[in-house]
Design a protein around this motif. Structure first.
Motif, PDB file in Angstrom:
ATOM      1  N   GLN A 299       0.791  -1.193  -0.242  1.00  0.00           N
ATOM      2  CA  GLN A 299      -0.080   0.060  -0.127  1.00  0.00           C
ATOM      3  C   GLN A 299       0.744   1.275  -0.040  1.00  0.00           C
ATOM      4  O   GLN A 299       0.646   2.469  -0.731  1.00  0.00           O
ATOM      5  CB  GLN A 299      -0.732   0.021   1.356  1.00  0.00           C
TER       6      GLN A 299
ATOM      7  N   GLY B  77       1.901   2.561  -3.280  1.00  0.00           N
ATOM      8  CA  GLY B  77       0.781   3.184  -3.977  1.00  0.00           C
ATOM      9  C   GLY B  77      -0.290   1.990  -4.560  1.00  0.00           C
ATOM     10  O   GLY B  77      -0.860   2.539  -5.322  1.00  0.00           O
ATOM     11  N   THR B  78      -0.277   0.904  -3.902  1.00  0.00           N
ATOM     12  CA  THR B  78      -1.548   0.165  -4.463  1.00  0.00           C
ATOM     13  C   THR B  78      -2.435   0.159  -3.672  1.00  0.00           C
ATOM     14  O   THR B  78      -2.311   0.591  -2.167  1.00  0.00           O
ATOM     15  CB  THR B  78      -0.825  -1.491  -4.736  1.00  0.00           C
ATOM     16  N   SER B  79      -3.847   0.013  -4.290  1.00  0.00           N
ATOM     17  CA  SER B  79      -5.062   0.080  -3.257  1.00  0.00           C
ATOM     18  C   SER B  79      -5.200  -1.179  -2.403  1.00  0.00           C
ATOM     19  O   SER B  79      -4.535  -2.322  -2.867  1.00  0.00           O
ATOM     20  CB  SER B  79      -6.091   0.286  -4.068  1.00  0.00           C
ATOM     21  N   PRO B  80      -5.554  -0.835  -1.520  1.00  0.00           N
ATOM     22  CA  PRO B  80      -5.830  -1.893  -0.315  1.00  0.00           C
ATOM     23  C   PRO B  80      -6.324  -3.482  -1.065  1.00  0.00           C
ATOM     24  O   PRO B  80      -5.525  -4.464  -0.817  1.00  0.00           O
ATOM     25  CB  PRO B  80      -6.849  -1.468   0.784  1.00  0.00           C
TER      26      PRO B  80
ATOM     27  N   ARG C 193      -6.282  -4.364  -4.026  1.00  0.00           N
ATOM     28  CA  ARG C 193      -5.482  -4.834  -4.959  1.00  0.00           C
ATOM     29  C   ARG C 193      -3.865  -5.472  -4.455  1.00  0.00           C
ATOM     30  O   ARG C 193      -3.666  -6.527  -4.766  1.00  0.00           O
ATOM     31  CB  ARG C 193      -5.002  -3.824  -6.089  1.00  0.00           C
ATOM     32  N   SER C 194      -3.770  -4.657  -3.276  1.00  0.00           N
ATOM     33  CA  SER C 194      -2.491  -5.146  -2.827  1.00  0.00           C
ATOM     34  C   SER C 194      -2.435  -6.548  -1.809  1.00  0.00           C
ATOM     35  O   SER C 194      -1.540  -7.150  -2.105  1.00  0.00           O
ATOM     36  CB  SER C 194      -1.966  -4.084  -1.585  1.00  0.00           C
TER      37      SER C 194
END
Lengths: 353, 545
Positions: free
Chosen positions: B174, B177-180, B182-183
Motif C-alpha cells: 500500500q 501506491g497500490t490500493s488495499p 489490489r495489494s
C-alpha cells in the motif's frame, strides 16, 4: 582423580576427527579446552564423557581405564550448554535425580540436596520448575545437579554461552569457587578466551582435532608458540619476516627494510619466521623515542573505544599493524599523522613460520 | 559393530521394520501384484473392457475435482474473514475443527438423508408447500455433503497460513501506491497459495478415498471406492483380482496427487513468512451482519448432523418410518441393553488399537529420531505409506493377504485392530517425531551422566517429557479409530460389528431411528475423551494434529 588420555582417535564415518591425541590432566586441575567451533573440543569432551566412542587409544580416570565403559558408569558430572534440566521435574527432583540413581534415600538425599542448593545460592527455589527460573538460576541448578553426586570428573560444555555478559561473569566466579572447594578435576569447553584465561589452571588450545598448545593462561597469552594460538587468544599482528640470530635468546628480524630485535620463540631453526606483535604492547609517539627501537608509520584510521583507542597503522612496504593505546592521552593521534611505532624486544616474539 | 548388536534400540528398529514389512508393505505389494496374477485375463484388461469400472474412475475424478473446488470456495473466504475480522459469533467458527473431528462421515451422510433424502424432513416440508427437490442421491447429494464436510480442512490449513502472513507486506504494498484490495490480491494470495493448494489436494485425496458418503449417497452412480468394495464383498467368491486392480487405481491416483503436492511445494519459492499477523479488524453494520450470517450458516450446516441424530435417537419409529414428534428411549435402550455388542466391540477394538498405536509410535519414533541406524530410514518411510492408502484400499489389502494362507486373520478381532493401528500409526509417528525433535539430546545425556542407563533414561526422562503430546495423540487416535469404517467394514465378520459398521448397516436397511441412537452413542464415545482431556488435563488435542 586425574585424567589420562593416550593416543586417542575419534572418527565420524571415515573421517578422523581426532587422531592420536595424548593429554594429561592432573588431579584437581581446572582444565579448559579452548578453540573455535569445529576444532574438536566438544568431541573430545564428549569422548571423555563416553557419549562419543573412541576408535583407538585409551582414556583413564585416576589410572582406571574407562575407554570401553558406558557413560552412565563413568562417574562423571556434566553441565550442558542448554542446561538440560528435566522440564517436568522440580529443582529438588532435578538435583536429587543422580542421588536416587545411586540408590541413596531419605535423609541422606535431603541433606546433600539442601547443601548443594545452598552452595549455588538457590536454597529457596527447590520447589520451582525449570521454566520458572532465569537462565542464570537454571545454570546454577545444573551445576548443583552435576556436583551433588561427587563425580570423579566434572565436564562442562560451553556452560556460559547462553547467558548475558554480566551473568556470565557472576557464574564464572561461582564455578571457579565451587571447583576450588571440591577439588574435582574439571574439563571446561569454551570458545571464549576471556573465560579460558580467567578460570583455568591449564589451557589446551585446540585446532583441527589436536591440542596445539598446552600451558597456563599466562603462557598461552604471552608466549604463544604458533600463529594460530597467537591469533585465537587475544588479537595479534602477524608479520612474515627473515631472521638472523642475535644471541641471548634474541633474534634480529627484518621489517620494512629495518631490523628489529625480538624474542626467539621458535621451536626449530631456519631463516623464516613470523613476528607476533600484540596490539597493546606497541607504543606510539610523535617523534622517535631514542630509548626504544622504533619504525616510522602513518595513522590510517582509528577507533575510539573509551578505555583505549585502536589505531590502524601503515608501515613502509604496505604493511599494516594495529596498535592499542591505553592510559592518558590514548586518543591523541589523528588519521594522516606520521608517527613513530615503538616495539619492545621482550614483547615482540618470533615464532616458526 | 558389537556395540550396535548389543543395543536394544537396534533390535527394536529391526522388529519395527519386520512388523511394518509384514503388515504394511507386504499387503500393499499383494494388492499391486494381484491385479496381474490370478486366473483368467488380468485385472487391467478387464478394467478397460468394463464400462462400469471406467465410468467409476471418471465419476470419482469428476466428483473429487468438484468437491475440491466447492470446499475451497467455502473454506478460503471463511478463513479470510475469521483471520482478518472480528464479528458477532466468530468464536463459533473456532468450533469447526472439533465438529469435523467428532462427527463420523457415516453420520454426516445419514443426516443429509434425514434432512434431504426422499423421506427427509426438509424434503417433506417443501413437498407439502408444493416444491419438489431433486433427488439427493447421486451428484447433488455427494457434492453437497462432501463439500460441507471437507471445507473445514481448507479452512484449518488456510487460517493458519493467513495468521502467519506478515501484515507489513500488505502495508508495504500500500505504501508503494497500490490500493488495499489490489495489494491484498497481489501480495497475500501468492504467499498463502501453497497452503490453499496443499489443503485442496488433501480434500481431493480424501474425496477419492471416501467410502461412507459415497456408499450411502451414490445410489446407482458408480464410484471407485464403491465398486472396489462391491468387488471385495461380492456374493459368492470375492473377486481378488478385480478388487486389487481397482484398489491399485486408487493408490495410483493418490500417488499422483502426492507427487503433484511435492512438485508444488518444491516449486514454491516463497519462504513461509513469519511475521506480525494482522490484528483482526471489527466488522460492524450491514457488512458485519452479512458476514456473521454467512459464517453462521456454514457452521450451522456443519452442526446439523449433531442436531439431527439427537432428534432421531429419541424419536419413535415403526420400521423405516420416523414418527417425528413422538419421543422415546427405546432406541437408546437397544444400544445399551438389547444389542450392546457393537458398543462393546468398538470400545474394545479402539482401546486396544489406541494403546498399540501409541506405544508403537512413541518407541519407534524415538528410535527413528534419537537412535538412527541402518534400519531406521526404512522404518520412517514405510510407516508413512498408509497415508497414501484409503481405508478401502487397506481393507482390500488386508483381506487379500490374510485371508487363509499361513496367517489367517480375516474375520478375527485382530484384523480389525490391525486395520485401526495401520491407519492411525502414521499420524502417531509424525506427532512423536515432531515432539522428539523438540527434546534436546542433552536431556538424555544429562540423565546418563548422572548414572542412569540409556533404557531407564528413556522411561525416566524422555517419556515424561513426551507425555502431554502422547496423551493428545492418544485422544486423537481414539476419536479417529472409534469412527473408522471403510477398512473395518471389509475385514469384520458377523458378531464383530463396531458402532460405525452398525450405523452403516442400519442406514442401509433404512432404520434411521436405530442408526441415530447408535450414532449418538458413537459421537459421545468420541467427544467424552476430548472434553476430559481438555478440562482435566488441559490437553489441546488439536495441537497433535
Amino acid at each position: 582423580m586425574g585424567i589420562g588420555i593416550e593416543n586417542l582417535t575419534v572418527t565420524y564415518g571415515a573421517e578422523n576427527v581426532i587422531s592420536g591425541l595424548s593429554l594429561d590432566i592432573p588431579e584437581g586441575c581446572f582444565f579448559t579446552l579452548l578453540g573455535p567451533s569445529g576444532c574438536g573440543k566438544t568431541t573430545l569432551l564428549r569422548t571423555i564423557a563416553g557419549f562419543v566412542p573412541a576408535a583407538g587409544g585409551t582414556i583413564r580416570f585416576g589410572g582406571q581405564d574407562v575407554t570401553r565403559l558406558p557413560p552412565h558408569k563413568r562417574a562423571i558430572g556434566m553441565v550442558f550448554q542448554d542446561y538440560a534440566l528435566f522440564p517436568d521435574k522440580t529443582v529438588n527432583q532435578n538435583v536429587a535425580y543422580g542421588l536416587h540413581a545411586r540408590g541413596e534415600k531419605g535423609p541422606t538425599v535431603t541433606g546433600k540436596l539442601t547443601e548443594a542448593l545452598e552452595r549455588v545460592g538457590l536454597g529457596h527455589l527447590g520447589d520451582r520448575h525449570p521454566a520458572e527460573l532465569s537462565g542464570g538460576q537454571r545454570q546454577r541448578v545444573a551445576l548443583a545437579r552435576a556436583l551433588v553426586i561427587k563425580p570423579a570428573v566434572l565436564l562442562m560444555d560451553e556452560p556460559l554461552s547462553n547467558l548475558d555478559a554480566k551473568l556470565r561473569v557472576q557464574i564464572r566466579e561461582t564455578i571457579t569457587e565451587l571447583q576450588r572447594e571440591s577439588n574435582i578435576t574439571t574439563v571446561f569447553v569454551t570458545h571464549d578466551q576471556e573465560e579460558a584465561l580467567s578460570m583455568s589452571d591449564l589451557i589446551g588450545v585446540m585446532n583441527k582435532g589436536a591440542v596445539e598448545q598446552l600451558g597456563s593462561p599466562q603462557e598461552i597469552y604471552s608466549a604463544p608458540r604458533t600463529a594460530y594460538v597467537a591469533d585465537f587468544v587475544g588479537a595479534a599482528n602477524r608479520l612474515s619476516t627473515r631472521i638472523s640470530l642475535a644471541g641471548d635468546g634474541m633474534v634480529s628480524a627484518e621489517l620494512c627494510g629495518a631490523r628489529i630485535l625480538a624474542t626467539d620463540a621458535r621451536t626449530g631453526g631456519g631463516t623464516e619466521g613470523i613476528l607476533i606483535l600484540r596490539p597493546e604492547t606497541l607504543h606510539l609517539s610523535r617523534d622517535p623515542d631514542p630509548a626504544r627501537q622504533t619504525l616510522p608509520a602513518t595513522v590510517k584510521s582509528r577507533q575510539y573505544l573509551g578505555a583505549r583507542t585502536s589505531y590502524r597503522l601503515h608501515l613502509a612496504g604496505d604493511i599494516q599493524v594495529v596498535a592499542d593505546l591505553h592510559g592518558p592521552g590514548h586518543d591523541g593521534f589523528q588519521p594522516g599523522e606520521t608517527v613513530s611505532l615503538g616495539i619492545d624486544p621482550s614483547q615482540a616474539r618470533v615464532i616458526a613460520a | 559393530m558389537t556395540g550396535t548388536l548389543c543395543s536394544p534400540w537396534f533390535w527394536i528398529s529391526a522388529l519395527a521394520l519386520a512388523l511394518l514389512s509384514l503388515f504394511v508393505l507386504y499387503p500393499l505389494l499383494n494388492v499391486l501384484t494381484a491385479s496381474f496374477t490370478g486366473e483368467g485375463p488380468n485385472g487391467w484388461s478387464r478394467l478397460i473392457a468394463t464400462p462400469r469400472y471406467l465410468q467409476a474412475i471418471q465419476n470419482t475424478l469428476i466428483l473429487a475435482t468438484t468437491v475440491t473446488v466447492v470446499a475451497t470456495l467455502i473454506g478460503v473466504p471463511l478463513a479470510y474473514v475469521t483471520a482478518r475480522y472480528s464479528f458477532a459469533g466468530k468464536s463459533l467458527i473456532a468450533l469447526l475443527p472439533l465438529i469435523t473431528l467428532v462427527i463420523p462421515e457415516v453420520i454426516a451422510a445419514q443426516t443429509w438423508l434425514m434432512m434431504l433424502g426422499n423421506n427427509g424432513l426438509i424434503t417433506r416440508a417443501l413437498r407439502d408447500i408444493g416444491i419438489r427437490l431433486p433427488s439427493f442421491y447421486g451428484w447433488f447429494g455427494l457434492i453437497t455433503s462432501m463439500s460441507f464436510i471437507y471445507y473445514t480442512y481448507v479452512y484449518i490449513g488456510v487460517v493458519a497460513a493467513i495468521g502467519k502472513f506478515d501484515a507489513q507486506l500488505e502495508e508495504a504494498a500500500q505504501s508503494l501506491g497500490t490500493s488495499p484490495a489490489r495489494s491484498r490480491l497481489k501480495v497475500m494470495v501468492p504467499v498463502i497459495l501453497p497452503a490453499i493448494l496443499a489443503s485442496a489436494l488433501l480434500v481431493f485425496t480424501m474425496t477419492v478415498g471416501n467410502f461412507a458418503i459415497s456408499m450411502i449417497l451414490s445410489h446407482r452412480l458408480p464410484l471407485l471406492s464403491v465398486v472396489t468394495y462391491q468387488a471385495a464383498v461380492a456374493e459368492g467368491a470375492s473377486d481378488i483380482t478385480m478388487q486389487s486392480t481397482l484398489a491399485s487405481v486408487s493408490v495410483l491416483i493418490v500417488m499422483a496427487v502426492l507427487f503433484l503436492n511435492r512438485w508444488v511445494v518444491a516449486r514454491g519459492r516463497y519462504e513461509i513468512v513469519q511475521g506480525r499477523g494482522a490484528r483482526p479488524q471489527p466488522l460492524r453494520g450491514l457488512k458485519g451482519a452479512a458476514v456473521a450470517l454467512a459464517a453462521g450458516l456454514v457452521v450451522l450446516i456443519s452442526l446439523l448432523p449433531l442436531i439431527s441424530i439427537i432428534l432421531g435417537a429419541f424419536t419413535q419409529a415403526r420400521g423405516p418410518v420416523m414418527q417425528w414428534g413422538n419421543w422415546t428411549f427405546a432406541n437408546l435402550e437397544r444400544v445399551f441393553v438389547t444389542a450392546p455388542q457393537p458398543l462393546i466391540n468398538s470400545l474394545t477394538y479402539a482401546g486396544v488399537a489406541t494403546g498399540l498405536s501409541i506405544a508403537f509410535s512413541a518407541i519407534v519414533s524415538y528410535v527413528v529420531v534419537k537412535k538412527p541406524n541402518i534400519f531406521t530410514p526404512f522404518v520412517d518411510y514405510i510407516s508413512a505409506v498408509p497415508l497414501a492408502l484409503s481405508g478401502t484400499v487397506l481393507g482390500v489389502a488386508l483381506l487379500a493377504t490374510f485371508h487363509g494362507g499361513w496367517l489367517p486373520l480375516s474375520g478375527t478381532a485382530t484384523i480389525i485392530v490391525l486395520a485401526y493401528v495401520i491407519r492411525r500409526m502414521p499420524f502417531g509417528m509424525r506427532n512423536g517425531q515432531a515432539t522428539l525433535h523438540n527434546i534436546p539430546n542433552s536431556l538424555e545425556e544429562a540423565s546418563i551422566s548422572l548414572g542412569v542407563p540409556p533404557v531407564r533414561t528413556f522411561f525416566k526422562v524422555v517419556l515424561p517429557v513426551m507425555l502431554p503430546a502422547i496423551a493428545a495423540a492418544a485422544v486423537l487416535t481414539w476419536t479417529t479409530t472409534v469412527a473408522e469404517l471403510s477398512a473395518s467394514i471389509l475385514v469384520y465378520s458377523g458378531g464383530r460389528e463396531t458402532l460405525p459398521i452398525q450405523v452403516f448397516r442400519l442406514i442401509d436397511s433404512g432404520l434411521m431411528a436405530y442408526a441415530s441412537a447408535y450414532g449418538l452413542v458413537l459421537v459421545a464415545v468420541i467427544l467424552i475423551p476430548i472434553i476430559v482431556a481438555a478440562k482435566l488435563f488441559r490437553i489441546d488435542v488439536f495441537a497433535a494434529k
